[in-house]
Motif scaffolding. Structure first.
Motif, PDB file in Angstrom:
ATOM      1  N   GLU A  91       0.847  -1.201   0.000  1.00 17.36           N
ATOM      2  CA  GLU A  91       0.000   0.000   0.000  1.00 17.36           C
ATOM      3  C   GLU A  91       0.868   1.232   0.000  1.00 17.36           C
ATOM      4  O   GLU A  91       1.780   1.370   0.831  1.00 17.36           O
ATOM      5  N   ALA A 144      -2.563  -5.654  -4.682  1.00 18.90           N
ATOM      6  CA  ALA A 144      -3.168  -6.697  -3.852  1.00 18.90           C
ATOM      7  C   ALA A 144      -2.394  -7.997  -4.012  1.00 18.90           C
ATOM      8  O   ALA A 144      -1.602  -8.155  -4.934  1.00 18.90           O
ATOM      9  N   THR A 201       2.754 -12.031  -6.553  1.00 18.65           N
ATOM     10  CA  THR A 201       2.433 -10.610  -6.490  1.00 18.65           C
ATOM     11  C   THR A 201       3.584  -9.838  -7.117  1.00 18.65           C
ATOM     12  O   THR A 201       4.728  -9.992  -6.695  1.00 18.65           O
TER      13      THR A 201
END
Lengths: 243, 232
Positions: free
Chosen positions: A3, A26, A189
């Motif tokens: 984030e 995410a 990710t």
């Protein structure tokens, strides 16, 4: 997973490299960051694992605040893989030792276990036979694949790619991108700074367009390639998609 | 009678065991220990100079400038004669503390070589691209680990020819301990020269030995340099 909240960064007193950047990645998501050179995209990705400090805002990685002075940065970084534009293999170490060094010194794995992991990953990137060589004996594309394997050897929860194909000869780009595509499809990710729009088209979930330190566009892949909302992104796309 | 006719080469032959087993052994021991100590402390000083803590860098910088602006022979001399008194003053002992000539000269040479080696190691560390420590950090290595396993080995290897060349200079400089009347190689030769009144022969021979050893070592360094150049 990652984030980035209202991040500001200055180089020196006058040059602002990042202006109020906010986005997120995410778990399992693949996000491509593009933009003209000097737009701050490499700076942004280096802030994620605190290779570059930030002066304002917050970056949170897997629930841990990166810019908290109390954060154990080496430990945090060991959990995020990073691949650099210029590979940055350690030239004085053999390929196998490039992969084992951090496994042993950071994760405390036994040498034999580290070698097993390393060989598995070298096999995966198609370079098992080169384990005993030094980095300078490999081509650019091979070196970058080793660099990816080296990052993966740490069992990272996310991977950061900083223009992984920009320093490569054209014929070597695809061998590196193939490895990255596989990785993306396995659910890693990933945050990828690149100009390879073919790669973005294939595996990205979202595309971020940056210009002059700002995140100008942050859209789902289909929206981004369909109709970018900003003029600047449109102009950039038309320029790099021409060839 | 020619000039050479007056030469007594036998004086050299008779003195050989003393010159080499005593003198040269001392010289080589001092050179090796001073080079090793100089490298260890020099690397520490180089790291201080490159540290992000400005005051550490300033202390290290001052030290290097200070050492480099002093004549070595003077420091060898003063260090030997002053340290016992400084030691006495520091420890509050009733008599000047005793520091052997060897220990005293070794400390002086390490102090000097640390300053020279630190500049070489600093250049070596700066020759490593910023991406290398960044890659090491990204893998989770701490600053110390990144230095120890990634940056310093490369810096040392890049600078090895220069470090060895400086060590050859050090080998010659160790002859300055003659001011403490220590029987290093030159001191031993000098002693024999005085005793037998054969100054020309002994000093010529000493010069020849220093010349040959330094030349051979320089040649070796140059060969090493070209081999390193191929590997990289």
């Amino acid at each position: 997973m990652i984030e980035i909240n209202h991040v500001n960064k200055w180089y020196g007193p006058s040059f602002q490299a990042l202006k109020d950047c906010t986005t997120s990645v995410a778990k399992g998501e693949v996000v491509v960051v593009c933009g003209p050179s000097g737009s701050g995209k490499s700076t942004l990705i280096k802030c994620v694992n605190a290779l570059e400090p930030i002066q304002g805002g917050d970056i949170v990685l897997d629930g841990i605040k990166v810019n908290d002075p109390k954060t154990d940065l080496p430990k945090l970084r060991s959990r995020v893989g990073m691949v650099f534009q210029h590979f940055e293999l350690f030239p004085h170490l053999r390929i196998i030792d490039n992969l084992c060094l951090a496994q042993e010194k950071v994760l405390g794995r036994k040498h034999d276990d580290a070698v097993v992991t390393a060989m598995k990953l070298l096999d995966r990137v198609g370079l098992k036979d080169h384990a005993k060589k030094f980095p300078a004996e490999l081509s650019g594309g091979q070196q970058q694949r080793v660099a990816i394997a080296r990052a993966l050897a740490m069992n990272p929860i996310a991977m950061l790619f900083d223009e992984p194909t920009s320093a490569l000869d054209p014929e070597m780009i695809s061998e590196v991108l193939d490895v990255m595509v596989d990785l993306a499809r396995e659910g890693m990710t990933m945050m990828v700074v690149t100009h390879e729009m073919g790669f973005a088209n294939k595996v990205a979930d979202r595309v971020i367009f940056m210009d002059r330190g700002e995140i100008v566009e942050d859209a789902k892949k289909a929206d981004f390639f369909g109709t970018p909302r900003s003029d600047r992104a449109q102009k950039f796309l038309s320029k790099i998609l021409q060839h | 009678m020619t000039m050479l006719g007056n030469f007594d080469f036998d004086v050299i032959r008779r003195a050989l065991p003393y010159l080499f087993f005593e003198g040269m052994r001392f010289t080589l021991t001092l050179t090796a220990l001073a080079a090793f100590g100089g490298l260890v402390f020099g690397t520490m000083i180089a790291l201080m100079r490159l540290s992000s803590y400005k005051w550490l860098g300033r202390i290290a910088g001052f030290y290097v400038d200070f050492i480099r602006s002093l004549p070595l022979v003077l420091v060898i001399f003063w260090f030997y004669f002053l340290v016992p008194y400084i030691g006495q003053w520091l420890t509050g002992a009733s008599r000047p503390i005793t520091v052997g000539a060897f220990a005293s000269s070794l400390i002086t040479f390490i102090a000097f070589e640390a300053a020279y080696f630190s500049e070489i190691m600093r250049a070596g560390i700066q020759s490593i691209s910023k991406g290398q420590p960044a890659a090491a950090s990204a893998l989770g290595l701490t600053y110390a680990q990144s230095m120890r396993y990634v940056v310093l080995p490369q810096a040392f290897r890049n600078m090895l020819p220069v470090l060895l060349t400086q060590t050859i200079v050090l080998f010659q400089d160790t002859s300055l301990v003659y001011v403490l009347s220590i029987p290093d190689f030159l001191g031993a030769a000098s002693k024999v020269a005085q005793r037998d009144g054969r100054l020309v022969e002994m000093y010529l021979f000493a010069a020849l030995v220093y010349f040959v050893i330094s030349c051979v070592a320089s040649f070796g360094v140059r060969r090493l340099q070209s081999r390193i150049a191929i590997v990289r």
